[in-house]
Design a protein around this motif. Structure first.
Motif, PDB file in Angstrom:
ATOM      1  N   LYS A  44       0.824  -1.215   0.000  1.00  0.00           N
ATOM      2  CA  LYS A  44       0.000   0.000   0.000  1.00  0.00           C
ATOM      3  C   LYS A  44       0.857   1.264   0.000  1.00  0.00           C
ATOM      4  O   LYS A  44       0.432   2.300  -0.490  1.00  0.00           O
ATOM      5  N   ALA A  45       2.071   1.167   0.532  1.00  0.00           N
ATOM      6  CA  ALA A  45       2.944   2.339   0.636  1.00  0.00           C
ATOM      7  C   ALA A  45       3.453   2.812  -0.720  1.00  0.00           C
ATOM      8  O   ALA A  45       3.810   3.984  -0.882  1.00  0.00           O
ATOM      9  N   GLY A  47       6.181   2.418  -2.036  1.00  0.00           N
ATOM     10  CA  GLY A  47       7.552   2.903  -1.931  1.00  0.00           C
ATOM     11  C   GLY A  47       7.715   4.230  -1.209  1.00  0.00           C
ATOM     12  O   GLY A  47       8.789   4.822  -1.236  1.00  0.00           O
ATOM     13  N   GLN A  48       6.682   4.699  -0.540  1.00  0.00           N
ATOM     14  CA  GLN A  48       6.737   6.016   0.100  1.00  0.00           C
ATOM     15  C   GLN A  48       6.723   5.884   1.620  1.00  0.00           C
ATOM     16  O   GLN A  48       5.745   5.452   2.221  1.00  0.00           O
ATOM     17  N   PHE A  49       7.840   6.304   2.230  1.00  0.00           N
ATOM     18  CA  PHE A  49       7.953   6.263   3.691  1.00  0.00           C
ATOM     19  C   PHE A  49       6.911   7.155   4.360  1.00  0.00           C
ATOM     20  O   PHE A  49       6.439   6.849   5.456  1.00  0.00           O
ATOM     21  N   LEU A  50       6.551   8.253   3.735  1.00  0.00           N
ATOM     22  CA  LEU A  50       5.560   9.148   4.334  1.00  0.00           C
ATOM     23  C   LEU A  50       4.224   8.430   4.507  1.00  0.00           C
ATOM     24  O   LEU A  50       3.566   8.577   5.535  1.00  0.00           O
ATOM     25  N   PHE A  51       3.843   7.632   3.524  1.00  0.00           N
ATOM     26  CA  PHE A  51       2.619   6.834   3.668  1.00  0.00           C
ATOM     27  C   PHE A  51       2.742   5.912   4.869  1.00  0.00           C
ATOM     28  O   PHE A  51       1.809   5.777   5.654  1.00  0.00           O
ATOM     29  N   VAL A  52       3.900   5.262   5.005  1.00  0.00           N
ATOM     30  CA  VAL A  52       4.112   4.329   6.114  1.00  0.00           C
ATOM     31  C   VAL A  52       3.937   5.056   7.441  1.00  0.00           C
ATOM     32  O   VAL A  52       3.268   4.558   8.352  1.00  0.00           O
ATOM     33  N   LEU A  72      -6.659   0.003   5.196  1.00  0.00           N
ATOM     34  CA  LEU A  72      -5.893   1.211   4.872  1.00  0.00           C
ATOM     35  C   LEU A  72      -5.997   1.496   3.376  1.00  0.00           C
ATOM     36  O   LEU A  72      -6.037   0.569   2.567  1.00  0.00           O
ATOM     37  N   PRO A  73      -6.018   2.770   3.005  1.00  0.00           N
ATOM     38  CA  PRO A  73      -6.022   3.098   1.572  1.00  0.00           C
ATOM     39  C   PRO A  73      -4.682   2.730   0.936  1.00  0.00           C
ATOM     40  O   PRO A  73      -3.703   2.459   1.636  1.00  0.00           O
ATOM     41  N   SER A  74      -4.641   2.729  -0.379  1.00  0.00           N
ATOM     42  CA  SER A  74      -3.398   2.436  -1.103  1.00  0.00           C
ATOM     43  C   SER A  74      -2.776   3.725  -1.610  1.00  0.00           C
ATOM     44  O   SER A  74      -3.409   4.452  -2.378  1.00  0.00           O
ATOM     45  N   GLY A  75      -1.585   4.022  -1.150  1.00  0.00           N
ATOM     46  CA  GLY A  75      -0.856   5.195  -1.623  1.00  0.00           C
ATOM     47  C   GLY A  75      -1.257   6.480  -0.933  1.00  0.00           C
ATOM     48  O   GLY A  75      -2.302   6.568  -0.281  1.00  0.00           O
ATOM     49  N   ASP A  78      -4.720   8.298  -2.108  1.00  0.00           N
ATOM     50  CA  ASP A  78      -5.928   7.764  -1.485  1.00  0.00           C
ATOM     51  C   ASP A  78      -5.961   8.058   0.015  1.00  0.00           C
ATOM     52  O   ASP A  78      -7.022   8.291   0.589  1.00  0.00           O
ATOM     53  N   PHE A  79      -4.787   8.054   0.639  1.00  0.00           N
ATOM     54  CA  PHE A  79      -4.735   8.364   2.068  1.00  0.00           C
ATOM     55  C   PHE A  79      -5.183   9.800   2.324  1.00  0.00           C
ATOM     56  O   PHE A  79      -5.981  10.072   3.218  1.00  0.00           O
ATOM     57  N   TYR A  80      -4.652  10.736   1.521  1.00  0.00           N
ATOM     58  CA  TYR A  80      -5.063  12.137   1.668  1.00  0.00           C
ATOM     59  C   TYR A  80      -6.547  12.304   1.393  1.00  0.00           C
ATOM     60  O   TYR A  80      -7.245  13.032   2.107  1.00  0.00           O
ATOM     61  N   LEU A  81      -7.051  11.647   0.354  1.00  0.00           N
ATOM     62  CA  LEU A  81      -8.471  11.749   0.018  1.00  0.00           C
ATOM     63  C   LEU A  81      -9.334  11.232   1.166  1.00  0.00           C
ATOM     64  O   LEU A  81     -10.296  11.880   1.574  1.00  0.00           O
ATOM     65  N   GLN A  82      -8.971  10.078   1.719  1.00  0.00           N
ATOM     66  CA  GLN A  82      -9.732   9.506   2.830  1.00  0.00           C
ATOM     67  C   GLN A  82      -9.708  10.431   4.055  1.00  0.00           C
ATOM     68  O   GLN A  82     -10.724  10.648   4.708  1.00  0.00           O
ATOM     69  N   THR A  83      -8.542  10.981   4.358  1.00  0.00           N
ATOM     70  CA  THR A  83      -8.414  11.892   5.490  1.00  0.00           C
ATOM     71  C   THR A  83      -9.256  13.146   5.266  1.00  0.00           C
ATOM     72  O   THR A  83      -9.979  13.600   6.158  1.00  0.00           O
TER      73      THR A  83
END
Length: 168
Positions: A44-45, A47-52, A72-75, A78-83
Motif C-alpha cells: 500500500k505504501a 515505496g513512500q515512507f511518508l505513507f508508512v 488502509l487506503p493504497s498510496g 488515497d490516504f489524503y483523500l480519505q483523510t
C-alpha cells in the motif's frame, strides 16, 4: 537527492521499518499476521515512507488488527483523500456540481494556496494571497488543523508570526 520508490533497497528499508514497528506496537498479533500486515503495508505504501508514517500513526490511533491494516487506503493520494473526506464529509444527496459542503467551499481559497505552496506562509501573507482578513483565515485554519503543522512560531508567539504549512 532522488529516491526511486520502486528500488529494491527502498522496499527492503520500508519492510524492515514496518516489521520493527509491528513487533513493538502489535506484539499481540501472531507472527503470520505480522508478516501479512507488513507485506500489506509495504504494498500500500507504493515505496513512500511518508505513507508508512501516516499509516502507522492511523493504526496506533485505531487498532492494531489485520482488518485495520487491510482497510488502509493504497498510496498517499488515497490516504489524503480519505483523510480529507473524514474531515469534510460530503452530502451524498447533492450532485457533484452542487455545493456539497459549504465549509469546504469557504476553505477552498486557502486550500488552493496551501496545496500549491512551495514554502510556509505567515498568517498575514496567507490572508493577503487568499484575499481574506487574518481573523477569518485563522478561524478557517482551525478547521483544518489536523492537516497542518504547528501554527505558532516558537520564538514569536504574536499572531503576525503564525506560520502555516501543509504536510506533504
Amino acid at each position: 537527492l532522488r529516491i526511486d520508490c520502486d528500488a529494491e533497497h527502498n522496499q527492503e528499508d520500508i519492510l524492515l521499518f514496518v516489521k520493527q514497528q509491528l513487533a513493538k506496537d502489535a506484539p499481540h498479533l501472531s507472527e503470520s499476521d505480522r508478516k501479512e500486515a507488513s507485506d500489506l503495508i509495504l504494498g500500500k505504501a507504493q515505496g513512500q515512507f511518508l505513507f508508512v508514517r501516516y499509516a502507522l500513526d492511523e493504526l496506533r490511533r485505531s487498532s492494531w488488527t489485520l482488518e485495520a491494516v487491510q482497510s488502509l487506503p493504497s498510496g498517499l493520494d488515497d490516504f489524503y483523500l480519505q483523510t480529507f473526506e473524514r474531515h469534510f464529509p460530503l452530502d451524498p444527496k447533492k450532485t457533484r456540481t452542487e455545493d456539497k459542503n459549504s465549509e469546504l467551499v469557504e476553505l477552498r481559497p486557502l486550500l488552493q494556496v496551501l496545496v500549491s505552496a512551495q514554502e510556509e506562509f505567515t498568517l498575514y501573507d496567507l490572508a493577503r494571497v487568499a484575499g481574506r482578513d487574518t481573523v477569518t483565515v485563522l478561524q478557517s485554519l482551525e478547521k483544518i488543523a489536523a492537516l497542518l503543522g504547528p501554527l505558532r512560531h516558537p520564538d514569536k508567539p504574536q499572531d503576525d508570526y503564525i506560520i502555516v504549512k501543509v504536510f506533504h
